[in-house]
Design an enzyme around this catalytic site. Structure first.
Site, short mmCIF file in Angstrom:
data_model
loop_
_atom_site.label_atom_id
_atom_site.label_comp_id
_atom_site.label_asym_id
_atom_site.label_seq_id
_atom_site.Cartn_x
_atom_site.Cartn_y
_atom_site.Cartn_z
N ARG A 168 0.69 -1.34 0.03
CA ARG A 168 0.19 -0.11 0.16
C ARG A 168 0.78 1.14 -0.02
O ARG A 168 0.70 2.18 -0.45
CB ARG A 168 -1.04 0.08 1.37
N SER A 183 -5.53 -2.65 9.31
CA SER A 183 -3.91 -2.78 9.51
C SER A 183 -3.81 -2.84 11.03
O SER A 183 -3.02 -3.64 11.51
CB SER A 183 -3.05 -1.90 8.80
N LYS A 187 -2.91 -6.23 14.07
CA LYS A 187 -1.69 -6.45 14.88
C LYS A 187 -2.07 -6.35 16.37
O LYS A 187 -1.57 -7.15 17.34
CB LYS A 187 -0.75 -5.19 14.81
N1 URA Z 1 -0.23 2.18 10.73
C1 URA Z 1 -0.46 0.94 10.42
O1 URA Z 1 -0.14 -0.07 11.20
N2 URA Z 1 -1.24 0.55 9.25
C2 URA Z 1 -1.76 1.60 8.66
O2 URA Z 1 -2.20 1.39 7.38
C3 URA Z 1 -1.48 2.84 8.82
C4 URA Z 1 -0.66 3.22 10.12
#
Ligand code: URA
Length: 434
Positions: A168, A183, A187
């Site tokens: 991206r 995203s 995590k």
């Molecule tokens: N931080 C992230 O971890 N992912 C993103 O897409 C943008 C900022």
């Protein structure tokens, strides 16, 4: 399933099913879907968007693409915190030991920074010997004994997100709300916490420059968390000036230590207390936010929070004497004061530019391979709304290179805007979304 068919479906405004999203993420992670097809899909998502259900499915598929941390061996409700990032953001350094000092388990995975300063992990490495490479057993043992451990993210945490984020980044598809939200949350979900408090920053020094965008992102992340069965809240906080005064790794550690010693800048302390209160209530250690805040304030004033910080530094191989004597932390060779060019009030501080000045001095990473100079950065003496007299210090620059110091001083003077009239005060906490 064929990636071609999924791209066309999305391009025509369709919603992908859970099965389709799972397949796509697995095939991409395994290298069976090429980058060019995934780029087309990301661009189609930028134009067409995703439903809440698709966003949740994408988040879970990415979270499950690698290790899912199992924190069930840790007693109690595990609450994590995540910040979308900003200039001078050393919140976790204060918040984690403070919350842990109330017996709330803080089991935190943190990243290294890419940008104007390092991440929490880099900052903690200002302590001689400090290690964030803990085995799962050490990590769990530390949380069960001293209520706190901070480890670096394992390479196999949400690998699909790692690959997709890199794609991206080079295909102009980062700034889509559902993609950003999934995203970040992939995590967090893989990190195994039961509840999450998000600090979504807005302003010139933040990823989200506009408050409306920050609120939108926060709502998406809270909604993903709920759909995934987690207790999530988001605090929208101001990043139209650096948080606290210090910007730069070891300098930020010193400011965090001051704050843990019940001193430190008012905005940093306030943000920590607000985020901490939410964490403490989510963990079930207080019934309401006001009681949680009182408990946190007590821990700062009676020294318990600072004691836990020192125990934490010792438990991860660092030298707690350096916390007791922060002058022992890495320090730059040169210091230069930048004076105010006239009388007035500080109306604006170009926050992103302050971050870039720290990067120029060597305090951040331009690429994943860059080495950080932990000692450099700047300390603001004046913040928005402060009165200044001509010649008074606006900030002090800490550098190891005289030429860079000169460039930084020039840019820093231009980053401040002074006006005759006292500007309006902007609230630090803009909104809380639960
Ligand atoms: N931080 C992230 O971890 N992912 C993103 O897409 C943008 C900022």
């Amino acid at each position: 399933m064929k990636m071609y068919d999924l791209i066309v479906k999305k391009k025509r405004g369709g919603a992908l099913t859970e099965e389709e999203i799972d397949w796509m993420i697995r095939a991409y992670t395994d290298g069976d879907v090429p980058d060019y097809q995934m780029s087309a899909m990301m661009m189609a998502i930028c134009f067409v968007g995703m439903t809440d259900e698709e966003t949740k499915d994408l988040t879970l598929a990415m979270a499950h693409s690698g290790d899912m941390l199992d924190l069930s061996a840790i007693n109690g409700i595990k609450v994590d915190k995540h910040s979308t990032g900003g200039v001078g953001d050393k919140t976790s350094l204060v918040l984690a030991p403070l919350v842990a000092s109330l017996g709330v388990p803080v089991a935190k995975m943190s990243g290294r920074g890419l940008g104007h300063t390092g991440g929490t992990i880099d900052k903690l490495e200002s302590f001689t010997g400090f290690s964030t490479s803990l085995t799962p057993e050490q990590f769990i043992r530390n949380v069960n004994t001293i209520h706190i451990a901070i480890a670096g993210q394992t390479a196999n945490l949400a690998p699909a997100d790692k690959k997709l984020y890199a794609l991206r980044d080079v295909t102009g598809t980062v700034d889509q709300m559902s993609l950003i939200a999934s995203s970040i949350m992939s995590k967090k979900l893989a990190s195994g916490a039961d509840a999450i408090v998000l600090d979504v920053k807005t302003g010139d020094g933040a990823f989200m420059k506009k408050e409306a965008d920050a609120i939108h992102l926060a709502e998406e992340m809270v909604s993903i968390g709920k759909l995934a069965g987690k207790d999530v809240s988001a605090v929208i906080s101001d990043m139209d000036q650096p948080l606290g005064c210090a910007v730069g790794n070891a300098l930020e550690v010193r400011e965090a230590i001051d704050t843990l010693r019940n001193q430190g800048p008012a905005d940093l302390r306030e943000l920590v207390l607000v985020l901490g209160s939410h964490m403490v209530v989510k963990a079930g250690a207080a019934d309401d936010l006001s009681l949680a805040r009182t408990m946190l304030e007590e821990s700062l004033s009676n020294g318990r929070a600072f004691e836990v910080f020192k125990e934490f530094v010792r438990a991860q191989g660092g030298d707690p004497n350096e916390a007791e004597h922060p002058e022992l932390l890495p320090a730059a060779r040169f210091q230069e004061t930048v004076p105010a060019p006239g009388d007035g009030y500080v109306a604006d501080i170009a926050t992103e530019e302050i971050g870039k000045i720290c990067l120029l001095l060597g305090g951040g990473r331009e690429t994943k391979e860059s080495r950080i100079d932990l000692s450099v950065g700047l300390v603001l003496c004046k913040k928005k709304g402060d009165a200044v007299r001509k010649g008074e210090p606006l900030a002090v620059i800490h550098a190891n290179d005289e030429e860079l110091l000169g460039q930084a001083a020039e840019r820093l003077a231009s980053a401040y805007t002074l006006t005759e009239m006292k500007p309006e005060t902007i609230p630090l906490i803009k909104e809380v979304i639960s």
